[in-house]
Design an enzyme around this catalytic site. Structure first.
Site, mmCIF file in Angstrom:
data_model
loop_
_atom_site.group_PDB
_atom_site.id
_atom_site.type_symbol
_atom_site.label_atom_id
_atom_site.label_comp_id
_atom_site.label_asym_id
_atom_site.label_seq_id
_atom_site.Cartn_x
_atom_site.Cartn_y
_atom_site.Cartn_z
ATOM 1 N N SER A 46 0.868 -1.161 0.000
ATOM 2 C CA SER A 46 0.000 0.000 0.000
ATOM 3 C C SER A 46 0.909 1.216 0.000
ATOM 4 O O SER A 46 1.846 1.306 -0.798
ATOM 5 C CB SER A 46 -0.937 -0.035 1.219
ATOM 6 O OG SER A 46 -1.744 1.103 1.297
ATOM 7 N N TYR A 84 -4.325 8.460 -6.211
ATOM 8 C CA TYR A 84 -3.453 7.439 -5.620
ATOM 9 C C TYR A 84 -3.939 7.058 -4.228
ATOM 10 O O TYR A 84 -4.035 5.879 -3.890
ATOM 11 C CB TYR A 84 -2.030 7.997 -5.562
ATOM 12 C CG TYR A 84 -0.974 7.018 -5.118
ATOM 13 C CD1 TYR A 84 -0.579 5.974 -5.934
ATOM 14 C CD2 TYR A 84 -0.336 7.167 -3.879
ATOM 15 C CE1 TYR A 84 0.414 5.084 -5.535
ATOM 16 C CE2 TYR A 84 0.649 6.292 -3.473
ATOM 17 C CZ TYR A 84 1.019 5.253 -4.304
ATOM 18 O OH TYR A 84 1.997 4.382 -3.894
ATOM 19 N N LYS A 103 -5.187 3.426 -2.744
ATOM 20 C CA LYS A 103 -4.485 2.786 -1.635
ATOM 21 C C LYS A 103 -5.367 2.668 -0.388
ATOM 22 O O LYS A 103 -5.226 1.705 0.377
ATOM 23 C CB LYS A 103 -3.194 3.542 -1.320
ATOM 24 C CG LYS A 103 -2.153 3.465 -2.430
ATOM 25 C CD LYS A 103 -1.732 2.034 -2.735
ATOM 26 C CE LYS A 103 -0.540 1.984 -3.691
ATOM 27 N NZ LYS A 103 -0.110 0.595 -3.982
#
Length: 281
Positions: A134, A148, A152
């Site tokens: 992650s 992003y 994650k």
């Protein structure tokens, strides 16, 4: 003890370091990437304990073929390391809907595809370990990282919950949150930089892109040390459910934890118990 380790995104960056360190430690490695010839070259050519195979993580068919190739060559899979990923930088309004979907397709559905292909093998063995990369951005929202971070944060929820699904079959899970490491995430091959298309964001976008690009290759974290730490975790009988990697990530997570505790307390003071009161309902 030697293990069979399948690594995604092994053609460069952290994936190459993981595969290289695993081979040096005596493990059998299935190194995957979209361009297998580049993966093999990065790892120094053909080796007895190395299987290089094509894998685009957005393709479930590729994932199933790679898992089967691993079993055909080595007889089993002990550890899956979901490493492949990319980065769509930018402010939300400057990221197109297609880019947002592509970000989540690669960073969330990608590791899901590979894990879906590998889990039947691990269940049959009644043993195995799924490690998924992650980011500290999966726990802490950050400017210029909205796509992003969304991908994650999804990884975090999926992996934290997956543990309960697979633990009865001897399968362990670990989610890894690195801070800033020299993993090639910020090189142009991994990052899609936004164009300043909205006047209100233009100055900030231009300045932030320049700042992020200047950081590439100068991050404080050593990816080789991270690769070795991941292999240590892979060798543990009771691996951690979460590994926060790097001093910057640890500091950020501690600060986030303090914020959450303060917000929980404020919520208690604001509303506390919001259940129905039988006496007044």
């Amino acid at each position: 003890m030697s293990k069979v380790i399948l690594v995604t995104g092994a053609g460069r960056g952290l994936g190459t370091d993981i595969a290289r360190e695993a081979l040096a430690a005596g493990h059998q490695v299935v190194a995957t990437g979209r361009r297998p010839e580049e993966v093999e070259k990065a790892l120094g050519g053909p080796q007895e304990d190395l299987l290089v195979t094509k894998l685009d993580v957005t393709s479930l068919e590729d994932a199933e073929a790679a898992a089967q190739a691993a079993v055909d060559r080595f007889g089993r899979i002990d550890v899956l390391i979901n490493n492949a990923g990319n980065f769509f930088a930018g402010y939300f309004e400057e990221i197109t809907p297609a880019q947002m979907r592509q970000q989540i397709e690669t960073n969330l559905f990608g590791p899901m595809n590979v894990t879906r292909a590998v889990l039947p093998i691990l269940r049959k063995q009644r043993a195995g370990h799924v490690i998924t990369l992650s980011s500290s951005a999966g726990l802490i929202g950050q400017e210029f990282c909205v796509a992003y971070a969304a991908s994650k944060f999804g990884v975090e929820g999926w992996m934290e919950s997956l543990r309960y699904d697979v633990e009865p079959y001897g399968i362990r899970t670990t989610v890894v949150e690195p801070g800033f490491f020299r993993t090639e995430l910020l090189v142009d091959a991994s990052t899609t930089w936004p164009e300043p298309i909205i006047d209100d964001y233009a100055e900030r976008t231009t300045a932030t892109v320049a700042a992020w690009k200047s950081m590439s290759g100068r991050q404080s974290g050593d990816p080789v040390k991270l690769a070795k730490a991941l292999l240590t975790i892979a060798g543990q009988a009771e691996p951690p459910l979460r590994f926060v990697a790097g001093a910057d990530a640890i500091e950020g997570v501690e600060a986030k934890a303090r914020q959450l505790l303060a917000q929980a307390q404020a919520s208690r003071e604001l509303g506390g118990d919001l259940a129905y009161d039988d006496a007044t309902a």
